[in-house]
Design a protein around this motif. Structure first.
Motif, PDB file in Angstrom:
ATOM      1  N   ARG A  19       0.850  -1.191   0.000  1.00  0.00           N
ATOM      2  CA  ARG A  19       0.000   0.000   0.000  1.00  0.00           C
ATOM      3  C   ARG A  19       0.882   1.236   0.000  1.00  0.00           C
ATOM      4  NH1 ARG A  19      -2.514   3.736   3.829  1.00  0.00           N
ATOM      5  NH2 ARG A  19      -1.198   2.872   5.476  1.00  0.00           N
ATOM      6  N   GLN A  20       0.556   2.198  -0.855  1.00  0.00           N
ATOM      7  CA  GLN A  20       1.252   3.471  -0.878  1.00  0.00           C
ATOM      8  C   GLN A  20       0.313   4.554  -0.374  1.00  0.00           C
ATOM      9  OE1 GLN A  20       3.925   4.124  -4.424  1.00  0.00           O
ATOM     10  NE2 GLN A  20       2.586   2.555  -5.295  1.00  0.00           N
ATOM     11  N   ALA A  21       0.857   5.469   0.414  1.00  0.00           N
ATOM     12  CA  ALA A  21       0.036   6.550   0.959  1.00  0.00           C
ATOM     13  C   ALA A  21       0.872   7.810   1.055  1.00  0.00           C
ATOM     14  CB  ALA A  21      -0.515   6.176   2.336  1.00  0.00           C
ATOM     15  N   GLY A  22       0.234   8.930   0.810  1.00  0.00           N
ATOM     16  CA  GLY A  22       0.927  10.209   0.889  1.00  0.00           C
ATOM     17  C   GLY A  22       0.001  11.299   1.383  1.00  0.00           C
ATOM     18  N   SER A  23       0.577  12.371   1.871  1.00  0.00           N
ATOM     19  CA  SER A  23      -0.219  13.499   2.349  1.00  0.00           C
ATOM     20  C   SER A  23       0.545  14.795   2.110  1.00  0.00           C
ATOM     21  CB  SER A  23      -0.546  13.350   3.845  1.00  0.00           C
ATOM     22  OG  SER A  23       0.626  13.436   4.622  1.00  0.00           O
ATOM     23  N   LEU A  24      -0.200  15.871   2.001  1.00  0.00           N
ATOM     24  CA  LEU A  24       0.378  17.207   1.813  1.00  0.00           C
ATOM     25  C   LEU A  24      -0.521  18.202   2.522  1.00  0.00           C
ATOM     26  CD1 LEU A  24       2.573  18.921   0.363  1.00  0.00           C
ATOM     27  CD2 LEU A  24       0.929  19.201  -1.525  1.00  0.00           C
ATOM     28  N   GLU A  25       0.083  19.102   3.291  1.00  0.00           N
ATOM     29  CA  GLU A  25      -0.715  20.117   3.970  1.00  0.00           C
ATOM     30  C   GLU A  25       0.058  21.420   4.063  1.00  0.00           C
ATOM     31  OE1 GLU A  25      -0.066  19.632   8.739  1.00  0.00           O
ATOM     32  OE2 GLU A  25      -1.482  18.229   7.796  1.00  0.00           O
ATOM     33  N   GLY A  26      -0.685  22.502   4.085  1.00  0.00           N
ATOM     34  CA  GLY A  26      -0.090  23.824   4.224  1.00  0.00           C
ATOM     35  C   GLY A  26      -0.884  24.650   5.218  1.00  0.00           C
ATOM     36  N   GLU A  27      -0.175  25.418   6.026  1.00  0.00           N
ATOM     37  CA  GLU A  27      -0.815  26.252   7.044  1.00  0.00           C
ATOM     38  C   GLU A  27      -0.288  27.675   6.938  1.00  0.00           C
ATOM     39  OE1 GLU A  27      -1.797  26.349  11.840  1.00  0.00           O
ATOM     40  OE2 GLU A  27      -0.106  25.149  11.098  1.00  0.00           O
ATOM     41  N   TYR A  28      -1.185  28.637   7.094  1.00  0.00           N
ATOM     42  CA  TYR A  28      -0.806  30.043   7.102  1.00  0.00           C
ATOM     43  C   TYR A  28      -1.397  30.687   8.343  1.00  0.00           C
ATOM     44  CZ  TYR A  28      -0.101  34.866   5.612  1.00  0.00           C
ATOM     45  OH  TYR A  28       0.294  36.180   5.546  1.00  0.00           O
ATOM     46  N   LYS A  29      -0.517  31.143   9.234  1.00  0.00           N
ATOM     47  CA  LYS A  29      -0.951  31.752  10.484  1.00  0.00           C
ATOM     48  C   LYS A  29       0.010  32.887  10.826  1.00  0.00           C
ATOM     49  CE  LYS A  29      -2.358  30.617  15.215  1.00  0.00           C
ATOM     50  NZ  LYS A  29      -2.367  29.595  16.288  1.00  0.00           N
ATOM     51  N   PRO A  30      -0.189  34.054  10.201  1.00  0.00           N
ATOM     52  CA  PRO A  30       0.750  35.158  10.437  1.00  0.00           C
ATOM     53  C   PRO A  30       0.610  35.792  11.812  1.00  0.00           C
ATOM     54  CG  PRO A  30      -1.039  35.852   9.007  1.00  0.00           C
ATOM     55  CD  PRO A  30      -1.210  34.370   9.214  1.00  0.00           C
ATOM     56  N   HIS A  31      -0.597  35.727  12.388  1.00  0.00           N
ATOM     57  CA  HIS A  31      -0.806  36.359  13.692  1.00  0.00           C
ATOM     58  C   HIS A  31      -1.576  35.389  14.594  1.00  0.00           C
ATOM     59  CE1 HIS A  31       0.900  40.008  12.110  1.00  0.00           C
ATOM     60  NE2 HIS A  31       0.038  39.988  11.100  1.00  0.00           N
ATOM     61  N   ASP A  32      -2.786  35.774  14.983  1.00  0.00           N
ATOM     62  CA  ASP A  32      -3.545  34.930  15.907  1.00  0.00           C
ATOM     63  C   ASP A  32      -4.624  34.125  15.211  1.00  0.00           C
ATOM     64  OD1 ASP A  32      -5.235  36.960  15.255  1.00  0.00           O
ATOM     65  OD2 ASP A  32      -5.581  37.672  17.304  1.00  0.00           O
ATOM     66  N   PHE A  33      -4.734  34.228  13.891  1.00  0.00           N
ATOM     67  CA  PHE A  33      -5.706  33.445  13.136  1.00  0.00           C
ATOM     68  C   PHE A  33      -4.983  32.663  12.050  1.00  0.00           C
ATOM     69  CE2 PHE A  33      -8.548  32.849   9.495  1.00  0.00           C
ATOM     70  CZ  PHE A  33      -9.594  32.178  10.102  1.00  0.00           C
ATOM     71  N   GLY A  34      -5.329  31.389  11.928  1.00  0.00           N
ATOM     72  CA  GLY A  34      -4.657  30.570  10.929  1.00  0.00           C
ATOM     73  C   GLY A  34      -5.611  29.634  10.227  1.00  0.00           C
ATOM     74  N   ILE A  35      -5.224  29.230   9.030  1.00  0.00           N
ATOM     75  CA  ILE A  35      -6.004  28.267   8.266  1.00  0.00           C
ATOM     76  C   ILE A  35      -5.073  27.208   7.708  1.00  0.00           C
ATOM     77  CG2 ILE A  35      -5.855  29.662   6.150  1.00  0.00           C
ATOM     78  CD1 ILE A  35      -8.715  28.569   5.499  1.00  0.00           C
ATOM     79  N   LEU A  36      -5.522  25.980   7.742  1.00  0.00           N
ATOM     80  CA  LEU A  36      -4.741  24.837   7.271  1.00  0.00           C
ATOM     81  C   LEU A  36      -5.545  24.077   6.228  1.00  0.00           C
ATOM     82  CD1 LEU A  36      -2.620  22.335   9.313  1.00  0.00           C
ATOM     83  CD2 LEU A  36      -4.458  21.456   7.867  1.00  0.00           C
ATOM     84  N   LEU A  37      -4.902  23.722   5.129  1.00  0.00           N
ATOM     85  CA  LEU A  37      -5.506  22.902   4.088  1.00  0.00           C
ATOM     86  C   LEU A  37      -4.691  21.627   3.946  1.00  0.00           C
ATOM     87  CD1 LEU A  37      -6.169  25.635   1.373  1.00  0.00           C
ATOM     88  CD2 LEU A  37      -7.775  24.770   3.070  1.00  0.00           C
TER      89      LEU A  37
END
Length: 386
Positions: A88-106
């Motif tokens: 089985r092969q598995a992979g993941s990719l994620e990015g987060e942007y949190k310059p101050h006190d609010f952040g979002i991750l995809l």
């Protein structure tokens, strides 16, 4: 024409300073192995990498692993099948942007094997309060699984499982040395996730009442009815979980506690408790004992021995399974780890080598074929900052 001697010269331009690289690059390589008393072995090499820019508040990370599974378990042997090997092969990719006190991750992930394919997408938002002593988070995700049969194209045979999950929680700094968190999860599954290889033995009412826990393959084959239908699970399932974590820093050690409570619409209820105590042996060595205990009841359609009528009607039960992970059981885990920090004196933790090992013992309380199972899990990990 040549310049006159003594004439004023234009000052040389000073090159602009090179922008300082504030990013941290982290890479880890791990090789993990698992083996148990039910003739299942797993070999898993994996790689993880991340780039974090603290100044910009951006992080991107990815992972890839390969599972090589070899099995000749009692469930395989009971159907007169031979040992099989699968990757089985598995992979993941994620990015987060949190310059101050609010952040979002995809985030996104995929998994592929000869008879199974899946992918998932998700997003998470975080918000800091109280000078970053309090953080709340919330997120959602979508998963799509395709279940097939080995050596059969998905276009010929396949089933689809759709998953939607939602989670929210809070992390609180309780004091200078203690951090706690509480996270809730809701997972909604829709689709037929029955195993297309799992055949369920059927019994008469009289035989089923006298089927012993751990009945052998020979006994089952001697006393079962001729029919042996495929597993059939309900087509929907809602899962709920509540996870609490607490980390406390002592002078030379860190204690981590975790408790997870789980329940679902199949009436399965479970509790998992995990304890890890990490001790610092100087600046370059850390070691920790690890213990975990899990206990659960059975789903509401669980039967050790399923009852069927006689041919030709048979009157099969609507739902039936041979997955002992859906039955009543408890598992205890014990082991630990050792990490060597091999970086330079200025930052020993920038490069490390870790070893972990755990022994797992599971007791199956109401199941044919097996009453217990013992397994071992080990891993070697190399981590470094570039």
């Amino acid at each position: 024409p040549s310049k006159k001697k003594g004439a004023p010269q234009a000052p040389a331009e000073t090159p602009p300073p090179k922008p300082q690289d504030t990013s941290t690059k982290h890479v880890s390589l791990e090789v993990a192995t698992y083996s148990d008393s039910d003739s299942v072995t797993v070999f898993t090499p994996s790689v993880n990498a991340s780039i974090e820019n603290v100044t910009a508040g951006a992080t991107i990370s990815g992972s890839y692993l390969l599972d090589v599974v070899s099995a000749a378990s009692v469930d395989i042997v009971s159907t007169a099948s031979r040992r099989w090997v699968e990757a089985r092969q598995a992979g993941s990719l994620e990015g987060e942007y949190k310059p101050h006190d609010f952040g979002i991750l995809l985030a996104g992930s995929f998994s592929s094997e000869p008879d199974y394919a899946s992918y998932s997408l998700g997003a998470q938002m975080t918000k800091d309060f109280n000078e970053k002593n309090t953080t709340i988070l919330g997120g959602f995700g979508f998963g799509h699984d395709t279940i097939g049969r080995h050596f059969t194209p998905f276009s010929v045979f396949s089933r689809t499982l759709i998953t939607a999950n939602f989670h929210g929680g809070i992390t609180q700094v309780l004091n200078r040395t203690t951090v706690g968190s509480l996270v809730g999860d809701i997972i909604i599954e829709s689709g037929d996730q029955s195993k297309p290889y799992r055949y369920i033995p059927m019994f008469s009412k009289q035989v089923a009442a006298n089927t012993a826990n751990g009945a052998t393959i020979d006994w089952v084959n001697l006393h079962r009815l001729p029919e042996r239908p495929l597993e059939q699970l309900p087509l929907t399932r809602e899962r709920y979980a509540l996870t609490s974590r607490l980390a406390h820093r002592f002078e030379t050690s860190t204690l981590r506690l975790e408790e997870r409570v789980y329940w679902d619409t199949w009436a399965l209820v479970a509790s998992s408790t995990d304890v890890r105590w990490i001790f610092d042996i100087g600046r370059r060595v850390s070691l920790w004992p690890h213990a975990r205990f899990h206990v659960q009841n059975a789903v509401n359609f669980w039967q050790k021995a399923y009852i069927s009528g006689a041919a030709p009607g048979w009157n099969l039960p609507e739902y039936r399974t041979g997955d002992r992970e859906l039955g009543p059981l408890w598992t205890t885990t014990g082991g630990g780890g050792l990490r060597f920090h091999l970086g330079p004196n200025a930052d020993p933790r920038s490069f490390s080598l870790s070893f972990t090992a755990d022994i797992l013992y599971t007791s199956f309380l109401d199941d044919i074929y097996l009453t217990s199972q013992t397994g071992g899990l080990g891993a070697v990990t190399v981590e470094g900052e570039l």
